[in-house]
Design an enzyme around this catalytic site. Structure first.
Site, PDB file in Angstrom:
ATOM      1  N   LYS A   1      69.282 -41.799 -46.934  1.00 39.96           N
ATOM      2  CA  LYS A   1      69.606 -43.098 -47.526  1.00 39.96           C
ATOM      3  C   LYS A   1      68.613 -43.513 -48.595  1.00 39.96           C
ATOM      4  O   LYS A   1      68.978 -44.180 -49.551  1.00 39.96           O
ATOM      5  CB  LYS A   1      69.668 -44.184 -46.437  1.00 39.96           C
ATOM      6  CG  LYS A   1      70.936 -44.116 -45.594  1.00 39.96           C
ATOM      7  CD  LYS A   1      71.166 -45.427 -44.875  1.00 39.96           C
ATOM      8  CE  LYS A   1      72.452 -45.411 -44.078  1.00 39.96           C
ATOM      9  NZ  LYS A   1      72.609 -46.585 -43.225  1.00 39.96           N
TER      10      LYS A   1
ATOM     11  N   LYS B   1      80.052 -36.033 -45.032  1.00 40.87           N
ATOM     12  CA  LYS B   1      80.526 -36.967 -44.018  1.00 40.87           C
ATOM     13  C   LYS B   1      81.418 -38.047 -44.651  1.00 40.87           C
ATOM     14  O   LYS B   1      81.115 -38.519 -45.751  1.00 40.87           O
ATOM     15  CB  LYS B   1      79.280 -37.629 -43.406  1.00 40.87           C
ATOM     16  CG  LYS B   1      79.474 -38.289 -42.090  1.00 40.87           C
ATOM     17  CD  LYS B   1      78.162 -38.819 -41.559  1.00 40.87           C
ATOM     18  CE  LYS B   1      77.667 -40.015 -42.368  1.00 40.87           C
ATOM     19  NZ  LYS B   1      76.633 -40.807 -41.689  1.00 40.87           N
TER      20      LYS B   1
ATOM     21  N   LYS C   1      81.205 -45.017 -45.689  1.00 39.57           N
ATOM     22  CA  LYS C   1      81.531 -46.308 -46.297  1.00 39.57           C
ATOM     23  C   LYS C   1      81.061 -46.390 -47.728  1.00 39.57           C
ATOM     24  O   LYS C   1      81.619 -47.090 -48.543  1.00 39.57           O
ATOM     25  CB  LYS C   1      80.772 -47.424 -45.561  1.00 39.57           C
ATOM     26  CG  LYS C   1      81.212 -47.688 -44.177  1.00 39.57           C
ATOM     27  CD  LYS C   1      80.190 -48.614 -43.508  1.00 39.57           C
ATOM     28  CE  LYS C   1      80.634 -48.997 -42.125  1.00 39.57           C
ATOM     29  NZ  LYS C   1      79.639 -49.775 -41.406  1.00 39.57           N
TER      30      LYS C   1
HETATM   31  P1  AMP Z   1      77.971 -47.343 -39.172  1.00 41.47           P
HETATM   32  O1  AMP Z   1      79.172 -47.645 -39.971  1.00 41.47           O
HETATM   33  O2  AMP Z   1      76.997 -46.485 -39.910  1.00 41.47           O
HETATM   34  O3  AMP Z   1      77.368 -48.545 -38.533  1.00 41.47           O
HETATM   35  O4  AMP Z   1      78.497 -46.429 -37.990  1.00 41.47           O
HETATM   36  C1  AMP Z   1      79.211 -46.921 -36.884  1.00 41.47           C
HETATM   37  C2  AMP Z   1      79.538 -45.794 -35.942  1.00 41.47           C
HETATM   38  O5  AMP Z   1      80.453 -44.886 -36.552  1.00 41.47           O
HETATM   39  C3  AMP Z   1      78.329 -44.959 -35.520  1.00 41.47           C
HETATM   40  O6  AMP Z   1      78.449 -44.642 -34.145  1.00 41.47           O
HETATM   41  C4  AMP Z   1      78.440 -43.713 -36.350  1.00 41.47           C
HETATM   42  O7  AMP Z   1      77.859 -42.603 -35.734  1.00 41.47           O
HETATM   43  C5  AMP Z   1      79.947 -43.553 -36.463  1.00 41.47           C
HETATM   44  N1  AMP Z   1      80.342 -42.831 -37.690  1.00 41.47           N
HETATM   45  C6  AMP Z   1      80.086 -43.204 -38.964  1.00 41.47           C
HETATM   46  N2  AMP Z   1      80.582 -42.319 -39.846  1.00 41.47           N
HETATM   47  C7  AMP Z   1      81.179 -41.342 -39.100  1.00 41.47           C
HETATM   48  C8  AMP Z   1      81.892 -40.129 -39.421  1.00 41.47           C
HETATM   49  N3  AMP Z   1      82.116 -39.749 -40.677  1.00 41.47           N
HETATM   50  N4  AMP Z   1      82.355 -39.373 -38.388  1.00 41.47           N
HETATM   51  C9  AMP Z   1      82.154 -39.762 -37.095  1.00 41.47           C
HETATM   52  N5  AMP Z   1      81.502 -40.880 -36.729  1.00 41.47           N
HETATM   53  C10 AMP Z   1      81.021 -41.668 -37.717  1.00 41.47           C
END
Ligand code: AMP
Ligand code: TRP
Length: 334
Positions: free
Chosen positions: A114, A198, A201
């Site tokens: 990041k 990956k 967002k």
């Molecule tokens: P975040 O949006 O970074 O707060 O992530 C929220 C949850 O979604 C966390 O448990 C991440 O590990 C999961 N997550 C985010 N991106 C992915 C992805 N591309 N594949 C699987 N899990 C994801």
């Protein structure tokens, strides 16, 4: 034994299929099991580790709550709240930042990703982010933490902090050592434009992900445009190695259908992508469109969303303030 489940999602907009299949779908399942006590947190303190537009942040906090509820998390059976309201998180994070070691944090790969090339310009918060995450988890004595694969290293850090605190202050088992709950398969959903990256967002191209707020037409368009390769679909899973896009699309299909990758490979063996994509679109529309419609509906009922957060705050604050008071006593504050 009752499992205490805690997890968090950042309110940074564009919640997508990766968030759903890697995390939220599992939150729903765990939350509907009466053996579990589940707490789902909108981690707004984590969100400001990178710059946020304040008005958009408020909107995104509500949208994350709406997404939880629209996906099937029952706000009466589970605690849904936003982190910034419960001041114990910030207090515990400070104490834990004096327990965690620089060496531990400097190994965190997410920070490196990041922060990018110019680490000097990254916020201090982005660096200490996993310490706040440890506070989230340890304040509620969480036994299990459902997350996507990318959070595994942060979970290990939470365990290290808990162990070191218990040791340093001679408090056997005061902080509970949390177990990660990471799905064996499909815990990392990849971008629709590049199967080696990956789904995220923050990716500039919206075509790289299915947002949980996408309507039917966008879902159709994004899958039609999803990157593939020129070969027909393979006959076995081993042949998926080196075919990242094919593997990702088949994984998405399998995860949505609650089936194994092997079964899906068998189903489409020898077929071409266009045929497979038609079926995939149908499954995605069936599963994601109702969530998207429900998010829209809930977003027009701000009063209801705010009520969920008020109720969640009461319950979470009650638990966390007790734990943080004890934590402060142990450290010697009075
Ligand atoms: P975040 O949006 O970074 O707060 O992530 C929220 C949850 O979604 C966390 O448990 C991440 O590990 C999961 N997550 C985010 N991106 C992915 C992805 N591309 N594949 C699987 N899990 C994801
Ligand atoms: N760091 C997590 C993410 O980006 C979000 C998070 C914050 C979290 N606190 C947590 C996840 C506590 C699980 C438990 O996805």
């Amino acid at each position: 034994m009752t499992k205490k489940i805690f997890s968090g999602v950042q309110p940074t907009g564009n919640l997508h299929l990766g968030n759903y299949l890697g995390a939220i779908k599992n939150f729903v399942k765990l939350g509907n099991d009466s053996n579990n006590d589940c707490i789902y947190c909108v981690v707004d303190l984590h969100a400001i580790t990178v710059k946020q537009d304040p008005r958009l942040l408020t909107e995104n906090i509500r949208e994350t709550v709406a997404t939880f509820v629209a996906s099937g998390i029952d706000p009466e059976k589970n605690i849904i709240f936003n982190q910034s309201r419960v001041s114990a998180h910030a207090e515990a994070a400070w104490i834990f930042s004096c327990v965690a070691r620089m060496g531990w944090l400097s190994r965190m790969t997410q920070f490196k990703e990041k922060a990018g090339k110019d680490k000097e310009k990254a916020s201090v918060g982005l660096y200490s982010y996993p310490v706040l995450m440890a506070a989230d988890i340890l304040l509620y004595d969480a036994t299990h933490v459902p997350v996507g694969e990318d959070q595994k290293q942060h979970l290990e850090l939470s365990r290290d902090i808990a162990q070191k605190f218990n040791n340093d202050f001679d408090q056997d088992n005061f902080l509970k050592i949390p177990e990660p709950l990471i799905q064996k398969e499909f815990s990392r959903i990849m971008s629709l434009r590049d199967g080696t990256k990956k789904m995220s967002k923050s990716e500039v191209s919206d075509l790289s992900r299915i947002n949980l707020t996408d309507n039917k037409d966008s879902i159709i368009l994004k899958i039609k445009k999803a990157k593939t390769d020129p070969l027909p679909l393979p006959n076995n899973v081993t042949e998926l190695e080196n075919r990242a896009e094919a593997k990702n699309l088949l994984s998405i299909y399998s995860s949505l259908n609650e089936t194994s990758l092997e079964n899906s490979v068998k189903e489409f063996a020898g077929k071409n992508f266009s045929e497979f994509k038609e079926v995939l679109i149908q499954v995605l529309v069936d599963k994601i469109e109702p969530i998207s419609l429900e998010i829209n509906k809930l977003m027009s009922n701000q009063e209801y969303l705010d009520k969920i957060l008020d109720l969640g705050y009461e319950k979470a604050n009650d638990l966390a303030s007790k734990k943080v008071n004890r934590l402060k006593e142990i450290v010697g504050f009075y």
